[in-house]
Design a protein around this motif. Structure first.
Motif, mmCIF file in Angstrom:
data_model
loop_
_atom_site.group_PDB
_atom_site.id
_atom_site.type_symbol
_atom_site.label_atom_id
_atom_site.label_comp_id
_atom_site.label_asym_id
_atom_site.label_seq_id
_atom_site.Cartn_x
_atom_site.Cartn_y
_atom_site.Cartn_z
ATOM 1 N N ASN E 234 26.996 1.976 13.323
ATOM 2 C CA ASN E 234 26.707 0.717 12.657
ATOM 3 C C ASN E 234 25.906 0.913 11.377
ATOM 4 N N GLY E 235 26.549 1.519 10.400
ATOM 5 C CA GLY E 235 25.887 1.748 9.122
ATOM 6 C C GLY E 235 25.501 0.443 8.449
ATOM 7 N N PHE E 236 26.374 -0.541 8.569
ATOM 8 C CA PHE E 236 26.065 -1.853 7.999
ATOM 9 C C PHE E 236 24.769 -2.412 8.594
ATOM 10 N N GLY E 237 24.651 -2.375 9.919
ATOM 11 C CA GLY E 237 23.469 -2.923 10.594
ATOM 12 C C GLY E 237 22.196 -2.238 10.158
ATOM 13 N N ALA E 238 22.267 -0.910 10.004
ATOM 14 C CA ALA E 238 21.081 -0.178 9.577
ATOM 15 C C ALA E 238 20.710 -0.555 8.150
ATOM 16 N N GLY E 239 21.734 -0.648 7.292
ATOM 17 C CA GLY E 239 21.474 -1.004 5.907
ATOM 18 C C GLY E 239 20.898 -2.409 5.794
ATOM 19 N N TYR E 240 21.472 -3.326 6.548
ATOM 20 C CA TYR E 240 21.019 -4.704 6.517
ATOM 21 C C TYR E 240 19.549 -4.799 6.957
ATOM 22 N N PHE E 241 19.231 -4.137 8.080
ATOM 23 C CA PHE E 241 17.867 -4.166 8.602
ATOM 24 C C PHE E 241 16.905 -3.533 7.592
ATOM 25 N N ALA E 242 17.302 -2.377 7.058
ATOM 26 C CA ALA E 242 16.433 -1.686 6.101
ATOM 27 C C ALA E 242 16.178 -2.559 4.879
ATOM 28 N N SER E 243 17.198 -3.332 4.491
ATOM 29 C CA SER E 243 17.021 -4.217 3.338
ATOM 30 C C SER E 243 15.998 -5.307 3.648
#
Lengths: 247, 247, 247, 247, 247, 247, 247, 247
Positions: E234-243
């Protein structure tokens, strides 16, 4: 007529000489199961006459299914084929032109039962990918003579969309919740209503959703009471159960 | 009164000067949730007034539970405490002498609701070890005002014992099947009836029963439609759901 | 007498006036199940008369078990109690002095059936920790009237110990293999014989043996054919099955 | 001839000068294993001569299988190839025209053994999708010289269909139960008979059947004793085991 | 403006006759959710305006996705499509020429938000096979207006490659660690920094990596604190959370 | 001071004769790790000085823990002991009278850091049984110098209780969601806010909650983005991570 | 002497009349296994004479263990008892005063073998809770005559502590890595050395460490080659294997 | 030269003015890692020079792999590509004509190291389907300069075939056991030898072999000590580890 009464009458007839012992024996031979099926007679009427025998088509050859359809038709039973592709429908239609097809639900059926009542079964689906399973439930319910409403894409990620459906939730007699990924919708809906909630986990998702295990466990452990669960992707099972409840 | 009407009336009253904007604001402040809970009011009456709030006692301290009971009593709600030991009951009874106890079901309750209808919920348990879970379901149903019948030790190992109960099965409106080990009873019963079957897997068994996973999977995969499943050992959940259906 | 003949005779008697319809009805009432159980009569004689009804004691209260024993005794059935502690035995002995106890097998029983044949069931146990499960199988077999031989501590870590038992393996009619940890013994034995091998995984081991899952999977996947598997630690089940085969 | 006698005779022949020590050594060289296999000689005759060596074809190249068949033929062993497609059969037939094919069972074999006895192995399959696995068991049994009867589509969802087979169940010597989905059939059958029941879980089903884990666990936990289990879809293994029992 | 103030003003306007009750009602109708979403307004601006609505494309038909894109565009929302193939992009581009594509990340997007700050999110990937997931995180972050740095192939098998990145690790505000196989990189990085580490297990590996379960468990059990985990791949989820953290 | 500068200064001092090569070598000996830890110095200050070294007490003997506490004290580090019982506290207090105890959180600590900022970490717990884990998170956060607010018993079964907390949710900088059973709260909260949500599954529940696996999977598969997950019952880990984010 | 030669000589002796066929037969009778065990004689000397037979004590009664110790002593074998409590030691010591005890390793042994070589086995343990397993490995190695060094508390959360041990890692011949929680240490060490790494997952941890499954999977999937794995908590197995390698 | 000495010399040179502080700083900058890698230099020589860097090809594009090969070649490292298809080889061969291919092992390599010693690594495979994994181990070992012998199709179903290999087992220095299905071969071999046994579970089998989990667990729980396990199908890992041991 009650099978007990039937036996009593038969014995009296034997006594009176109206029925020979041999003929009586032939009648009795099947009684154990007739008796057994006592309670099932109505049921059988429903199953076999109502919406026919449900056949799960995946992994069965078209020839095999055609033979089954012929058997059921011969017994004048109605037909419900689940997980049926368009191709199968085209193949069967040649021989059984009366068959109808619901492509989204992947269901082939003979005819819908007359609507039994106005009580509504509401089907809620969390995401757009859950719709085929929801449609399978819907088609099953309609074939069995129920009134159905649906609200799709009302998952908890945007819970206001669910709340927009509060009046539908209030008006329903039974609610089916179809959800994949984390399956939280079932708990949330059960917390908002006092109607029985039948939850269908779907295999939508990836990774740790484990092809539906995640929402299945979520629904099993619902902190709000009033939820029961059927197998993953089993829209038919949810529809069937809801129809039994809705009667 | 419909909350939409309530708002319209309020606005008209403001317009007419019958209600000050400040007072109107105070009224509106809670409207979102009142509106939301619209459908839930009846439900709340049922939950909070009917059989009280269900409290799962395992792992909570007696002091904590006493506090919860006091809170519910203060709101004049009825009480249902599940997984409650005799000791806990003795402890609570001193302060709340009106509480009653069902030892086999391990349930503490305030009072049973008046019987709502004569429709019967039938509870079938496969083995004698499954009885406590069955009794939890039964007690829950009775507290919620249902008529209940039970038949225990009717597992498929001696299927004639189940068939002796055919008339009870026919007469029921909803059926709860409680079974551990391999949990086959749910499928067999669903094959014999057209009533909704709520299946409760129990943790009875050893080895590859994996504390209830085996019967849970069995029930999930029932080849006979008309079965839904609740969590392992969740007699309360099955009773609660059956009560919603039985209404 | 065959139930079919019985019915025919009954009907003839009704016809001839020797039996009243009412009395005949009473006789017929149980026929469905008698008829059903047709094939089971011998079996029942074996189960109920032979070595009595097997009762799994774990998790049942002594009082409950006493009641069950009394019931079975009342029907003149023999008794086999598995997973029974010494304490339980001492408790039951007071009321049922005829009961005997096999402490290692943790089995309480009434009496052994007379030896039916000289065919041997051989029980092999991989390690000394597997012995209680092996002894449960042995006691079950003996109570059911079988001739049993055992060879313990013949696991594959020291395969020469197994080979020392080749003549016993040759002489057996059925072989039970009891093994925990990795459970490889079942495959090795099945590779050495043409006798049916009933494998019992045990929960002996730690870590990745997962309380018996490892040997269960090993036995399930035996590369040598001729192996079937019972539940983890289920010595009784293996003994019971082997006894059916040995008849 | 007994290998012990063979060794004694050999030594006497050496003593008498009829056999040179060198030749005797060559004969003895293989004795350790011959001796070991003492008990296995009959078995080997059965395995290697009787129905040949069973070869699991899935994942093996046609060339590889052809080589194996040639090896077995060279040793005048009979042949049983399981999980074999029609294509493979066509390929092999060119070189081995004596091979026969059972398409439903997906089995290639050389010849059936002469019927050894009239004792019947009964194969019950719960659903029509379980038939290929049942047929694999049947073909294995027939190749090994057993008399086989089958009853398909007798799952517990319509239990009267099973009861119609009570006389076949009574008449059988061993029973194989093939079932997918929830696999409840094995328990129900074991509750109706005193014959050994060999249960085969199949991978039929979806979602929480987990490709056969659900029926495997069900069968493992059968509340009725007298059931053992083989690997998922392992019709060959069940047939092989039943043949050993049926001898 | 605060919705509370908005309501007060509205009521005052009604009072003063500036707004009719009917019009006020229409305004209030949506207030419950507007009020509810109070906190979410900014969020919505971010979601709907910022980088648009994220759509997971796998398993959705191109036609379906086109419809979703049209909907979002109609509401003037920005777009982020994940798990999107080149083919899908080519298909969508015809109708929505403003769409851009990141092939490695398999992401279609409308436009990147203006960079909000100079705080850096660092993405570390253990192996070259983990790069697509890392790129999905990166693209998500950039579309949401973050500054991103990456260091790939820095797995613990050659830990000096990781140490070469110590200054980048020091300079980051949030760190995303992407790793398959055993996933040890997350623990090691968390032991080296006091920045929050968001770990993404990937399905890279085979056998006992169980399609990502192994690294997921590794990351869950990190002995170094400061690690949280998102779903497998879930690269999207990690990126979203990190943002969200980086804001 | 920057270690690079430190080295440059040291070398200059060696050059100038202010530091002997031998002494310089002794200083440099530790430089590799100091250098490595470059980025970690601040971190270490935080870890070792700030709230001390966190020690997981379960399964460690009191003597062992006393020794660890003495070591940390000797280095003038602060102390945080998790999963610490009252008994352990009483034992340690004799030697370390400056230690404080939070009984609900089961945390022993030396002192709280001065509050670093006014940004709020909000902790939401679904049920009352989840409170100990929530309190562990809270105590960790406070010891690390954060401002914390909590709202307990806001699970989705009564979602209005959650909505009552909308303003707290809006005001928070980071949100920790603690939930057992089905763990749906994390998804619902993430759908309501644009703040990062750190989810903590708890082992609260029974049966198919599998000691926390069910909520763990739920949280992993959250359909609302913005959620990351820590280990089951890991309140400390969530608090620690949230503190890093909150800085 | 080679068993082949022995047989040839025996045959020649028979031929020459020096040995009677009867006597020769008696000699030959055991040859299969002697021959078989050929390779195992040295091994047996090692196992039985070297450090005795290893006995896993958990779940065995003291009386049972005493009997085993007596048996081994009678055969003049050395003894190694693993998972042995202090109580057991006190009990055995009365009869076998020569026994020694390592309390931390929970190992009872007779005597250490003389040091065979100076090659070092290095044991690394990630956390202090892993020490008992590490000590079991160490005690096993020392009893088997190996030189052992240890470094504890060198987990990846503070990787500088591991790097402080680089010279020990370089000097070792075999390395055992003992780690619970996420078990990342094995991969990191294997990335730093070209010595074989034997990894021991421990059951240290909670929640998603699943009693050692998490580190087991981590170690199985090590991205650095050169790692093999033993069972969870199996310090003895790791020590035994490392000793075989170290010879 | 020892890095410690290097630093001391550098400092002395600074002192003496032979090296400027600035230049010394530049030298020192890389020292931490140089120092760290100290022990790894030999290792690196082995890895990078000996048999090159091993690359797992599955899931990598041919272009990507070509780039990696070019990089390694540029550093004059040797090459070992695992899980490489014939197509990939044909593709790479055009640019790197010196590459060789082992089709059965699916390994591409540059050259074999000169044989280091005569110590033999023996590879045993249980079934013919396990051969590709065994060949991967063999090719890895040979590329790394080891002498290898193999014996295939020696599974426990026909244990005499294994015993025919006793002399090879005796002569080996390390033994690799490759087995799928139930994986019992590893335990049996470890019981017959005192050489270290490296076990490789394979994904051969079906149903309850769960793609290699069954043999993995079997091998993990080997009742005979002296066994360690690598990942499912990881022939490369077993060969690499055995090579480290064989040195």
């Amino acid at each position: 007529m009650d099978s007990r009464k039937a036996i009593k009458k038969l014995l009296a007839d034997v006594r009176r000489g109206k029925v020979s012992p041999r003929k009586a024996f032939a009648s009795l031979k099947d009684l154990p199961f007739k008796n057994l099926n006592f309670a099932r007679l109505d049921y059988h009427r429903c199953i076999r006459k109502g919406f026919g025998e449900a056949v799960y088509c995946e992994g069965k050859s078209p020839e095999h299914i055609k033979k089954i359809v012929r058997d059921i038709s011969g017994k004048r039973g109605y037909i419900l084929l689940t997980r049926a592709g368009k191709k199968l429908y085209d193949y069967l239609k040649k021989d059984f032109p009366f068959l109808k097809y619901n492509e989204c639900a992947r269901i082939i059926y003979e005819d819908k039962l007359p609507r039994k009542s106005n009580k509504i079964v509401l089907i809620l689906a969390a995401g757009t990918s859950d719709i085929p399973v929801a449609e399978e439930a819907k088609a099953t319910l309609e074939v069995m003579g129920n009134r159905v409403k649906t609200a799709y894409d009302v998952g908890v990620a945007g819970i206001h969309r669910l709340f927009d459906k509060m009046s539908e939730i209030s008006a329903a007699n039974v609610i089916i919740v179809v959800a994949g990924m984390e399956g939280a919708l079932a708990s949330v809906v059960a917390g908002l209503t006092d109607k029985p909630v039948v939850a269908v986990p779907t295999s939508i998702g990836y990774g740790a959703s484990f092809k539906g295990i995640a929402p299945l466990l979520t629904m099993m452990n619902s902190c709000a009471p009033g939820v029961t669960v059927v197998n993953i992707d089993n829209g038919f099972g949810a529809g069937y159960f809801a129809s039994l409840v809705n009667k």
